[in-house]
Scaffold this motif. Structure first.
Motif, short mmCIF file in Angstrom:
data_model
loop_
_atom_site.label_atom_id
_atom_site.label_comp_id
_atom_site.label_asym_id
_atom_site.label_seq_id
_atom_site.Cartn_x
_atom_site.Cartn_y
_atom_site.Cartn_z
N PRO A 115 0.81 -1.22 0.00
CA PRO A 115 0.00 0.00 0.00
C PRO A 115 0.85 1.27 0.00
CG PRO A 115 -0.86 -1.55 1.59
CD PRO A 115 0.38 -2.16 1.04
N HIS A 142 -9.50 1.53 -2.98
CA HIS A 142 -9.84 0.19 -2.49
C HIS A 142 -10.24 -0.74 -3.63
CE1 HIS A 142 -10.73 1.53 1.94
NE2 HIS A 142 -9.49 1.77 1.54
N LEU A 202 -12.34 -6.27 3.61
CA LEU A 202 -11.02 -5.70 3.33
C LEU A 202 -11.08 -4.19 3.22
CD1 LEU A 202 -9.50 -8.27 0.83
CD2 LEU A 202 -8.86 -7.85 3.19
N SER A 203 -12.15 -3.69 2.60
CA SER A 203 -12.26 -2.24 2.46
C SER A 203 -12.58 -1.59 3.81
CB SER A 203 -13.35 -1.91 1.44
OG SER A 203 -13.64 -0.53 1.48
N GLU A 206 -9.51 -1.37 5.95
CA GLU A 206 -8.31 -0.76 5.37
C GLU A 206 -7.97 0.57 6.06
OE1 GLU A 206 -5.33 0.93 3.19
OE2 GLU A 206 -7.27 1.90 3.38
N ASP B 239 -0.12 -0.76 9.46
CA ASP B 239 -1.22 -0.29 10.33
C ASP B 239 -0.98 -0.51 11.82
OD1 ASP B 239 -2.12 -0.24 7.77
OD2 ASP B 239 -3.99 -1.30 8.16
#
Lengths: 272, 304
Positions: A115, A142, A202-203, A206, B239
């Protein structure tokens, strides 16, 4: 299996489950604890629950719109990825053409791309076209990783449908497109549902794309959470309340798609 | 040659492959385009923080700086390698053992497995928060019990100590991702043919021999797959560590993604930041090409 071994196995399993679940349980409890209980010197396991944190953070601090943003971003991303990913997956499953596997590898690399390496150029690009701090930018970002997830998972689900069904459908006078829409798509529907749920998860989960691309009104729930953590005087009850709202739907979803998780998470290489 | 074959392919198969066009368009516009733009930026001095640095061409200056003048980058690269190799090997061992345990000794597997999967399905940001709460230096639940047991000094906090912080962050990663290894191995074990095992038992093989000579060789593609998928994911980690420590204290847990984030979005040094982001991408691309081979290896072999 001999009995003592069975006991050892069960005991191990119980310990593993306790380790796996306690941190989440603790978060859940913290979201219902008063400030005094949450910050007590010795951990408090039994307490009178309070509901004050939820309205406080979602209404007074205005975190409710973030839930809406997360829902919109995850929902639209899922729809978009399915709409363009499912037809592509069908082509990969049923057609042969030169360079097909190389193209497929290209889809894999987009899913695996780190990412941080994707978001730097995206930030520059969205800045250029004026999409920074809009939900659209996060939805598009996304969609890149969810699209390849859809292609990978759905290719497998289409490949599971026997080719004889295609032949029978063509005998019945369906065109290729008609066969795809009226025969294959309904047969692949359960797989599509599982794929959709996984895309949504997943979205929804995120963080990095959303952190870089939106800052104010369009923030998603995950981006909003760190804003509540300060070096001193963090209101942990409120932080926990937001975290619970951000995670509880996902736990429900996990139970729904468990059967298809392996395929989704290993890019179709292992079938659960 | 290829093109004309492709063209005639479309003609005699109808519009089929045209279904690919929207997907490709999206990826080209959102990934390939910006990526090429980033490569372009990596040859400039673009910065939002320094006056006059508005994208002048500087040749390979940024690349030279990365190779020669930036020990912090290489330090974070090293930290990342330590992080990746440690967490992947521990997760592999624990996850495989747990899968074997579930496979051989547990009947109502599905329900137990779903509970086990919760850690990896939660948003990584939430995972970071949960552990930050448990490891808090003053009122953290785990901190308290570790101190009671005498395992932790009264003034020491796991996330604030320069020597303890990286292993702590790794443990959180192990907690989060061991279930993934278990899940994949369990699916692999369930897909194995029964005959070799039955034959081995008939021949009087001991459990350890069966494991070493039959289970492991049959699972080899799955083993490769798990190692590579976890390796790639761990290399990209951002994250959770970002929430837990922000890369600190100092740069003790500054993984390469966090470093690239800092260069780009704290220092706003975008020309040099493009090079850093590019390097992360290169490593993952290499790992990715290897894992693609491994996945095809899997498809051609045991699992189907």
């Amino acid at each position: 299996m001999r009995k003592p071994w069975r006991m050892v196995a069960l005991a191990t399993l119980v310990v593993v489950l306790v380790i796996a679940l306690t941190p989440y349980l603790w978060l859940l409890m913290t979201s219902f604890k008063t400030r005094l209980d949450a910050l007590a010197d010795a951990p408090v396991w039994l307490f009178t629950p309070t509901l004050e944190h939820y309205p406080m953070v979602f209404l007074d601090k205005g975190y409710l719109p973030l839930v809406g943003n997360s829902l919109i971003v995850a929902g639209v991303t899922t729809a978009l990825s399915l709409a363009i990913g499912v037809p592509a997956a069908y082509v990969f499953a049923r057609h042969d053409f030169a360079g097909k596997e190389d193209l497929f590898f290209f889809f894999l690399t987009t899913r695996m791309a780190p990412p941080i390496s994707v978001v730097v150029p995206m930030f520059l690009f969205f800045g250029y076209v004026g999409l920074i701090d809009t939900r659209t930018s996060v939805i598009l970002a996304h969609s890149t990783f969810n699209l390849s997830l859809v292609v990978w998972m759905m290719r497998g689900f289409f490949a599971d449908i026997p080719r004889e069904i295609d032949e029978a459908a063509q005998m019945d006078g369906h065109t290729r497109t008609g066969m795809f829409l009226r025969v294959l798509l309904p047969l692949a529907a359960p797989g599509m549902a599982a794929t959709a749920v996984l895309c949504f998860i997943l979205s929804w989960n995120e963080f990095l794309y959303a952190l870089i691309l939106v800052a104010f009104e369009s923030r998603t729930l995950t981006v909003g959470i760190p804003g509540l953590v300060t070096p001193h005087g963090t209101l942990w009850g409120q932080v926990a309340a937001v975290a619970v709202v951000a995670t509880l739907p996902i736990i429900v979803f996990t139970f729904l798609v468990q059967r298809h998780l392996v395929r989704g998470l290993t890019f179709g290489a292992v079938k659960g | 040659m290829n093109l004309s074959r492709w063209g005639s392919g479309i003609l005699d198969r109808g519009v089929g492959p045209l279904f690919l066009v929207p997907a490709l368009l999206l990826l080209v516009v959102l990934l390939v385009g910006p990526f090429l733009y980033m490569v372009g930026v990596s040859f400039t001095d673009l910065s939002f923080a320094l006056p006059g640095h508005d994208g002048n061409f500087v040749g390979f200056e940024n690349y030279r700086r990365l190779m020669r003048e930036d020990p912090v980058f290489w330090q974070s690269f090293g930290t990342t390698l330590v992080f990746v190799s440690s967490v992947v090997s521990v997760e592999f061992g624990l996850g495989f053992a747990l899968a074997l345990l579930l496979f051989h000794h547990v009947q109502r597997r599905r329900f137990v497995l779903t509970l086990l999967l919760i850690p990896m399905m939660l948003a990584p940001v939430a995972v970071g928060l949960m552990w930050k709460l448990m490891l808090h230096g003053e009122f953290g639940m785990l901190t308290h019990y570790l101190r009671e047991l005498g395992l932790l000094g009264p003034q020491t906090a796991l996330l604030g100590n320069h020597d303890l912080v990286l292993p702590t962050v790794m443990l959180v990663d192990v907690w989060e991702w061991t279930p993934f290894v278990t899940l994949v191995f369990l699916a692999g074990l369930l897909s194995l043919p029964r005959e070799p095992f039955e034959a081995a038992v008939m021949d009087g093989a001991r459990p350890w021999q069966v494991f070493r000579d039959i289970t492991v060789p049959l699972l080899r593609p799955i083993i490769a797959l798990v190692l590579l998928l976890r390796g790639i994911d761990a290399f990209k980690e951002f994250d959770k560590v970002f929430i837990l420590t922000g890369g600190g204290p100092g740069t003790a847990t500054e993984l390469i993604s966090i470093y690239a984030w800092r260069v780009n979005f704290r220092n706003w040094d975008l020309g040099y930041g493009a090079v850093c982001a590019f390097m992360v991408y290169l490593v993952v691309l290499i790992l990715c090409a290897v894992s693609y081979k491994a996945i095809y290896w899997t498809e051609g072999r045991a699992v189907k």
